[in-house]
Scaffold this motif. Structure first.
Motif, PDB file in Angstrom:
ATOM      1  N   PRO A  16      -8.960 -10.533  53.190  1.00  0.00           N
ATOM      2  CA  PRO A  16      -8.811  -9.291  52.335  1.00  0.00           C
ATOM      3  C   PRO A  16      -7.887  -9.863  51.043  1.00  0.00           C
ATOM      4  CG  PRO A  16      -8.048  -8.383  54.525  1.00  0.00           C
ATOM      5  CD  PRO A  16      -8.623 -10.102  54.528  1.00  0.00           C
ATOM      6  N   ALA A  17      -8.467  -9.371  50.122  1.00  0.00           N
ATOM      7  CA  ALA A  17      -8.027  -9.878  48.905  1.00  0.00           C
ATOM      8  C   ALA A  17      -7.176  -8.627  48.207  1.00  0.00           C
ATOM      9  CB  ALA A  17      -8.901 -10.391  47.655  1.00  0.00           C
ATOM     10  N   GLU A  18      -7.344  -7.647  48.835  1.00  0.00           N
ATOM     11  CA  GLU A  18      -6.647  -6.427  48.261  1.00  0.00           C
ATOM     12  C   GLU A  18      -5.036  -6.477  48.671  1.00  0.00           C
ATOM     13  OE1 GLU A  18      -9.418  -6.760  50.119  1.00  0.00           O
ATOM     14  OE2 GLU A  18     -10.693  -5.738  48.822  1.00  0.00           O
ATOM     15  N   GLY A  19      -4.746  -5.734  47.328  1.00  0.00           N
ATOM     16  CA  GLY A  19      -3.105  -5.997  47.460  1.00  0.00           C
ATOM     17  C   GLY A  19      -2.486  -7.303  46.905  1.00  0.00           C
ATOM     18  N   PHE A  20      -3.362  -8.148  46.441  1.00  0.00           N
ATOM     19  CA  PHE A  20      -2.662  -9.351  45.880  1.00  0.00           C
ATOM     20  C   PHE A  20      -3.468  -9.545  44.367  1.00  0.00           C
ATOM     21  CE2 PHE A  20      -2.897 -10.283  50.296  1.00  0.00           C
ATOM     22  CZ  PHE A  20      -1.527 -10.860  50.503  1.00  0.00           C
ATOM     23  N   SER A  21      -2.565 -10.077  43.470  1.00  0.00           N
ATOM     24  CA  SER A  21      -3.144 -10.434  42.198  1.00  0.00           C
ATOM     25  C   SER A  21      -3.759 -11.558  42.338  1.00  0.00           C
ATOM     26  CB  SER A  21      -1.954 -10.567  41.185  1.00  0.00           C
ATOM     27  OG  SER A  21      -1.520 -11.693  41.651  1.00  0.00           O
ATOM     28  N   GLY A  22      -4.652 -12.109  41.251  1.00  0.00           N
ATOM     29  CA  GLY A  22      -5.348 -13.237  41.224  1.00  0.00           C
ATOM     30  C   GLY A  22      -4.601 -14.321  41.453  1.00  0.00           C
ATOM     31  N   LEU A  23      -3.483 -14.450  40.618  1.00  0.00           N
ATOM     32  CA  LEU A  23      -2.537 -15.620  40.840  1.00  0.00           C
ATOM     33  C   LEU A  23      -2.013 -15.883  42.198  1.00  0.00           C
ATOM     34  CD1 LEU A  23      -0.974 -17.673  39.274  1.00  0.00           C
ATOM     35  CD2 LEU A  23       0.598 -16.009  38.881  1.00  0.00           C
ATOM     36  N   GLU A  24      -1.566 -14.650  42.767  1.00  0.00           N
ATOM     37  CA  GLU A  24      -1.141 -14.559  44.224  1.00  0.00           C
ATOM     38  C   GLU A  24      -2.278 -15.052  45.325  1.00  0.00           C
ATOM     39  OE1 GLU A  24       2.307 -11.009  44.231  1.00  0.00           O
ATOM     40  OE2 GLU A  24       0.029 -10.815  44.628  1.00  0.00           O
ATOM     41  N   LEU A  25      -3.235 -14.761  44.906  1.00  0.00           N
ATOM     42  CA  LEU A  25      -4.407 -15.371  45.725  1.00  0.00           C
ATOM     43  C   LEU A  25      -4.483 -16.839  45.670  1.00  0.00           C
ATOM     44  CD1 LEU A  25      -7.100 -12.698  45.236  1.00  0.00           C
ATOM     45  CD2 LEU A  25      -5.862 -12.792  47.286  1.00  0.00           C
ATOM     46  N   VAL A  26      -4.446 -17.495  44.618  1.00  0.00           N
ATOM     47  CA  VAL A  26      -4.704 -18.964  44.079  1.00  0.00           C
ATOM     48  C   VAL A  26      -3.446 -19.462  44.823  1.00  0.00           C
ATOM     49  CG1 VAL A  26      -4.663 -20.462  42.602  1.00  0.00           C
ATOM     50  CG2 VAL A  26      -6.076 -18.555  42.137  1.00  0.00           C
ATOM     51  N   LEU A  27      -2.320 -18.850  44.657  1.00  0.00           N
ATOM     52  CA  LEU A  27      -1.138 -19.529  45.113  1.00  0.00           C
ATOM     53  C   LEU A  27      -0.996 -19.620  46.711  1.00  0.00           C
ATOM     54  CD1 LEU A  27       1.697 -18.014  42.790  1.00  0.00           C
ATOM     55  CD2 LEU A  27       1.218 -20.386  43.237  1.00  0.00           C
ATOM     56  N   MET A  28      -1.830 -18.910  47.333  1.00  0.00           N
ATOM     57  CA  MET A  28      -2.062 -19.039  48.831  1.00  0.00           C
ATOM     58  C   MET A  28      -2.150 -20.638  49.347  1.00  0.00           C
ATOM     59  SD  MET A  28      -3.777 -15.686  50.038  1.00  0.00           S
ATOM     60  CE  MET A  28      -2.816 -14.155  49.689  1.00  0.00           C
ATOM     61  N   GLY A  29      -2.733 -21.288  47.903  1.00  0.00           N
ATOM     62  CA  GLY A  29      -3.189 -22.666  48.569  1.00  0.00           C
ATOM     63  C   GLY A  29      -2.017 -23.616  48.362  1.00  0.00           C
ATOM     64  N   ARG A  30      -0.979 -23.163  47.948  1.00  0.00           N
ATOM     65  CA  ARG A  30       0.326 -23.650  48.064  1.00  0.00           C
ATOM     66  C   ARG A  30       0.834 -23.759  49.209  1.00  0.00           C
ATOM     67  NH1 ARG A  30       0.010 -27.948  45.838  1.00  0.00           N
ATOM     68  NH2 ARG A  30       2.329 -28.278  45.772  1.00  0.00           N
ATOM     69  N   SER A  31       0.519 -22.930  50.256  1.00  0.00           N
ATOM     70  CA  SER A  31       1.365 -22.628  51.300  1.00  0.00           C
ATOM     71  C   SER A  31       1.703 -23.616  52.059  1.00  0.00           C
ATOM     72  CB  SER A  31       0.579 -21.804  52.283  1.00  0.00           C
ATOM     73  OG  SER A  31       0.124 -20.545  51.794  1.00  0.00           O
ATOM     74  N   PRO A  32       0.713 -24.804  52.410  1.00  0.00           N
ATOM     75  CA  PRO A  32       0.894 -25.852  53.249  1.00  0.00           C
ATOM     76  C   PRO A  32       2.190 -26.789  52.658  1.00  0.00           C
ATOM     77  CG  PRO A  32      -1.215 -25.902  52.701  1.00  0.00           C
ATOM     78  CD  PRO A  32      -0.788 -24.922  51.954  1.00  0.00           C
ATOM     79  N   HIS A  33       2.264 -26.772  51.337  1.00  0.00           N
ATOM     80  CA  HIS A  33       3.027 -27.742  50.837  1.00  0.00           C
ATOM     81  C   HIS A  33       4.726 -26.993  50.352  1.00  0.00           C
ATOM     82  CE1 HIS A  33      -0.104 -30.124  49.902  1.00  0.00           C
ATOM     83  NE2 HIS A  33      -0.848 -29.277  49.301  1.00  0.00           N
ATOM     84  N   LEU A  34       4.738 -25.808  50.663  1.00  0.00           N
ATOM     85  CA  LEU A  34       6.175 -24.903  50.407  1.00  0.00           C
ATOM     86  C   LEU A  34       7.125 -25.458  51.530  1.00  0.00           C
ATOM     87  CD1 LEU A  34       4.618 -21.581  49.462  1.00  0.00           C
ATOM     88  CD2 LEU A  34       5.175 -23.635  47.965  1.00  0.00           C
ATOM     89  N   GLY A  35       8.230 -25.305  51.071  1.00  0.00           N
ATOM     90  CA  GLY A  35       9.493 -25.496  51.981  1.00  0.00           C
ATOM     91  C   GLY A  35       9.798 -24.424  53.109  1.00  0.00           C
ATOM     92  N   LEU A  36      10.915 -24.580  53.674  1.00  0.00           N
ATOM     93  CA  LEU A  36      11.174 -23.875  55.029  1.00  0.00           C
ATOM     94  C   LEU A  36      11.027 -22.398  54.584  1.00  0.00           C
ATOM     95  CD1 LEU A  36      12.215 -24.053  57.622  1.00  0.00           C
ATOM     96  CD2 LEU A  36      14.712 -23.818  56.706  1.00  0.00           C
ATOM     97  N   TRP A  37      11.519 -21.875  53.294  1.00  0.00           N
ATOM     98  CA  TRP A  37      11.563 -20.288  53.267  1.00  0.00           C
ATOM     99  C   TRP A  37       9.947 -19.996  52.519  1.00  0.00           C
ATOM    100  CZ3 TRP A  37      15.065 -18.762  55.959  1.00  0.00           C
ATOM    101  CH2 TRP A  37      16.350 -19.531  55.974  1.00  0.00           C
TER     102      TRP A  37
END
Ligand SMILES: Nc1ncnc2c1ncn2[C@@H]1O[C@H](COP(=O)(O)OP(=O)(O)OP(=O)(O)O)[C@@H](O)[C@H]1O
Length: 258
Positions: free
Chosen positions: A89-110
């Motif tokens: 589901p893309a609902e509830g997220f902005s376009g930028l937030e959807l793209v930022l999900m691609g950064r998840s594997p690279h983010l730190g502890l929080w």
């Protein structure tokens, strides 16, 4: 250098009988493989089988030199990005937030995104000519806009290997060319990519290699210039084809009107 992807005797499926029936393919850095074949022949199944997303697979699928089953999910996602056909589901997220999900594997502890992550996501959106989608709510996206955001998400993941499932579906011709040109530009500097495509001419124009799949088996594979050949495509799709050489040197293909 180790191949980014190497399958040997890969069988994969969902139920009693396998869809993929022993696929051997090796993808290296600097290669863009187009996977072509009729509907239902197992193209998406190949990508999902490689990623271990199916009820069962047999045979070997090595990613960056290591068997798929030996990878921890996060470590794998740092190296391999999958661009599926649809968003969860893309609902509830902005376009930028959807793209930022691609950064998840690279983010730190929080799991917090940094200014650098945001800048990277915006830069990829601009590069794909869809910067205007950054603030667009997910529920207000067209089919093509969703596709562009999915591709952007895969690119911001900055993988070594990018697996694309029909990345050009729903895109107008300018965005089809733009999307594949951006992928090819990254391939020129070391990315490896596999793209399921239905458009033989886009494959001829942008891919370095082609894998022709028919009924779960490899009909042919190798450099596009040798693999994409009229009679072979006629066998692949089961219909007469015509071909011509464009002034640019690219070979063009079209189904022959009956
Ligand atoms: N979740 C599933 N459960 C059972 N069978 C499935 C599932 N997904 C796909 N299949 C079947 O597996 C076969 C291969 O499907 P796949 O999606 O890999 O084909 P494809 O070559 O990508 O086709 P298309 O070009 O239509 O997208 C098809 O016969 C399809 O019906």
């Amino acid at each position: 250098m180790e191949p980014l992807l190497c399958t040997q005797g890969l069988f994969a499926g969902y139920g009693a009988s396998p869809v993929l029936q022993g696929v051997d393919v090796t993808v290296r850095a600097g290669e863009l493989w187009a996977v072509l074949g009729p509907n239902g022949t197992g193209k998406s199944t190949l990508l999902r089988g490689v990623l271990g997303l199916l009820p069962w697979t047999r045979g070997s699928a090595r990613l960056l030199g290591r068997e798929r089953s030996e990878w921890a999910p996060r470590a794998l996602a740092q190296q391999v990005a999958w661009v599926p056909q649809t968003f969860e589901p893309a609902e509830g997220f902005s376009g930028l937030e959807l793209v930022l999900m691609g950064r998840s594997p690279h983010l730190g502890l929080w799991g917090l995104t940094s200014e650098r992550d945001v800048a990277l996501a915006r830069a990829v959106l601009e590069e794909l000519d869809v910067g205007y989608l950054a603030d667009r709510p997910g529920e207000a996206l067209s089919g093509g806009e969703r596709r562009m955001l999915l591709l952007a998400r895969g690119l911001v993941q900055q993988p070594a290997l990018l697996l694309l499932d029909e990345p050009t579906a729903f895109l107008d011709v300018a965005h089809q060319v733009g999307a594949l040109a951006r992928v090819r530009a990254r391939v020129e500097v070391g990315l490896g990519a596999v793209a399921v495509l239905h458009d033989v001419n886009l494959a001829a124009a942008f891919a370095t290699h082609a894998l022709l799949l028919r009924e779960g088996r490899v009909l042919a594979q190798g450099p596009v210039g040798t693999v994409l050949e009229r009679e072979r495509l006629e066998t692949l799709y089961g219909l007469p084809m015509e071909t011509a050489l464009a002034p640019s040197g690219v070979r063009l293909f079209a189904p022959r009107a009956r």
